[in-house]
Design a protein around this motif. Structure first.
Motif, PDB file in Angstrom:
ATOM      1  N   ASN A  50      28.919  39.998  37.809  1.00  0.00           N
ATOM      2  CA  ASN A  50      28.361  38.917  38.599  1.00  0.00           C
ATOM      3  C   ASN A  50      29.465  38.162  39.338  1.00  0.00           C
ATOM      4  O   ASN A  50      30.274  37.470  38.745  1.00  0.00           O
ATOM      5  CB  ASN A  50      27.596  37.970  37.678  1.00  0.00           C
ATOM      6  N   TYR A  51      29.514  38.301  40.660  1.00  0.00           N
ATOM      7  CA  TYR A  51      30.536  37.665  41.492  1.00  0.00           C
ATOM      8  C   TYR A  51      29.971  36.394  42.112  1.00  0.00           C
ATOM      9  O   TYR A  51      28.934  36.439  42.770  1.00  0.00           O
ATOM     10  CB  TYR A  51      30.997  38.625  42.592  1.00  0.00           C
ATOM     11  N   ARG A  52      30.629  35.276  41.871  1.00  0.00           N
ATOM     12  CA  ARG A  52      30.244  34.005  42.480  1.00  0.00           C
ATOM     13  C   ARG A  52      31.384  33.537  43.359  1.00  0.00           C
ATOM     14  O   ARG A  52      32.401  33.061  42.881  1.00  0.00           O
ATOM     15  CB  ARG A  52      29.957  32.947  41.414  1.00  0.00           C
ATOM     16  N   GLU A  53      31.226  33.702  44.667  1.00  0.00           N
ATOM     17  CA  GLU A  53      32.291  33.369  45.610  1.00  0.00           C
ATOM     18  C   GLU A  53      32.795  31.946  45.421  1.00  0.00           C
ATOM     19  O   GLU A  53      33.999  31.681  45.479  1.00  0.00           O
ATOM     20  CB  GLU A  53      31.810  33.570  47.042  1.00  0.00           C
ATOM     21  N   SER A  54      31.886  31.024  45.157  1.00  0.00           N
ATOM     22  CA  SER A  54      32.287  29.623  45.014  1.00  0.00           C
ATOM     23  C   SER A  54      33.252  29.425  43.838  1.00  0.00           C
ATOM     24  O   SER A  54      34.115  28.545  43.886  1.00  0.00           O
ATOM     25  CB  SER A  54      31.065  28.728  44.832  1.00  0.00           C
ATOM     26  N   TRP A  56      35.405  31.857  42.658  1.00  0.00           N
ATOM     27  CA  TRP A  56      36.650  32.587  42.910  1.00  0.00           C
ATOM     28  C   TRP A  56      37.490  31.979  44.034  1.00  0.00           C
ATOM     29  O   TRP A  56      38.681  32.259  44.127  1.00  0.00           O
ATOM     30  CB  TRP A  56      36.346  34.049  43.215  1.00  0.00           C
ATOM     31  N   LYS A  57      36.907  31.140  44.887  1.00  0.00           N
ATOM     32  CA  LYS A  57      37.654  30.544  45.995  1.00  0.00           C
ATOM     33  C   LYS A  57      38.921  29.848  45.525  1.00  0.00           C
ATOM     34  O   LYS A  57      39.975  29.984  46.135  1.00  0.00           O
ATOM     35  CB  LYS A  57      36.795  29.539  46.748  1.00  0.00           C
ATOM     36  N   SER A  58      38.825  29.085  44.448  1.00  0.00           N
ATOM     37  CA  SER A  58      39.971  28.287  43.999  1.00  0.00           C
ATOM     38  C   SER A  58      41.118  29.134  43.479  1.00  0.00           C
ATOM     39  O   SER A  58      42.239  28.662  43.364  1.00  0.00           O
ATOM     40  CB  SER A  58      39.533  27.297  42.921  1.00  0.00           C
ATOM     41  N   ILE A  59      40.871  30.406  43.174  1.00  0.00           N
ATOM     42  CA  ILE A  59      41.948  31.265  42.688  1.00  0.00           C
ATOM     43  C   ILE A  59      42.174  32.467  43.620  1.00  0.00           C
ATOM     44  O   ILE A  59      42.631  33.519  43.191  1.00  0.00           O
ATOM     45  CB  ILE A  59      41.731  31.717  41.229  1.00  0.00           C
ATOM     46  N   GLY A  60      41.825  32.313  44.887  1.00  0.00           N
ATOM     47  CA  GLY A  60      42.179  33.319  45.880  1.00  0.00           C
ATOM     48  C   GLY A  60      41.073  34.187  46.404  1.00  0.00           C
ATOM     49  O   GLY A  60      41.312  35.088  47.190  1.00  0.00           O
ATOM     50  N   GLY A  61      39.851  33.961  45.984  1.00  0.00           N
ATOM     51  CA  GLY A  61      38.727  34.746  46.504  1.00  0.00           C
ATOM     52  C   GLY A  61      38.783  36.210  46.111  1.00  0.00           C
ATOM     53  O   GLY A  61      39.444  36.597  45.143  1.00  0.00           O
ATOM     54  N   LYS A  62      38.098  37.056  46.866  1.00  0.00           N
ATOM     55  CA  LYS A  62      38.009  38.481  46.555  1.00  0.00           C
ATOM     56  C   LYS A  62      39.359  39.162  46.491  1.00  0.00           C
ATOM     57  O   LYS A  62      39.574  40.099  45.743  1.00  0.00           O
ATOM     58  CB  LYS A  62      37.148  39.200  47.595  1.00  0.00           C
ATOM     59  N   ARG A  63      40.301  38.729  47.306  1.00  0.00           N
ATOM     60  CA  ARG A  63      41.618  39.372  47.338  1.00  0.00           C
ATOM     61  C   ARG A  63      42.653  38.632  46.514  1.00  0.00           C
ATOM     62  O   ARG A  63      43.820  38.946  46.565  1.00  0.00           O
ATOM     63  CB  ARG A  63      42.103  39.481  48.774  1.00  0.00           C
ATOM     64  N   GLY A  64      42.192  37.653  45.773  1.00  0.00           N
ATOM     65  CA  GLY A  64      43.091  36.832  44.971  1.00  0.00           C
ATOM     66  C   GLY A  64      43.544  37.525  43.705  1.00  0.00           C
ATOM     67  O   GLY A  64      43.874  38.709  43.691  1.00  0.00           O
ATOM     68  N   ARG A  65      43.525  36.820  42.668  1.00  0.00           N
ATOM     69  CA  ARG A  65      44.074  37.217  41.382  1.00  0.00           C
ATOM     70  C   ARG A  65      43.433  38.473  40.836  1.00  0.00           C
ATOM     71  O   ARG A  65      42.227  38.620  40.788  1.00  0.00           O
ATOM     72  CB  ARG A  65      43.831  36.063  40.422  1.00  0.00           C
TER      73      ARG A  65
END
Length: 67
Positions: A50-54, A56-65
């Motif tokens: 389950n991916y929640r963009e909101s 993951w934004k604070s840690i770099g989004g889809k291409r982040g961590r």
């Protein structure tokens, strides 16, 4: 190392997912270490993608961590 519910009892199943992993900068590592421990203990693992963009934004989004 193993996953234990109480003294001498072992977990049969470990479940985590993308929402937990996205809660902070370190929860992705905690989830990974817990899954490593579950594998070592021959414990079944399930992971909810389950991916929640909101979250993951604070840690770099889809291409982040990534672990």
């Amino acid at each position: 190392m193993g996953l234990y519910l109480r003294r001498g009892a072992r977990a049969r199943w470990f479940h985590t997912g993308g929402i937990f992993a996205a809660l902070s900068d370190t929860t992705i590592d905690v989830a990974g270490e817990a899954m490593d421990a579950a594998r070592s203990a021959d414990t079944a693992i399930s992971y909810d993608l389950n991916y929640r963009e909101s979250l993951w934004k604070s840690i770099g989004g889809k291409r982040g961590r990534k672990r």
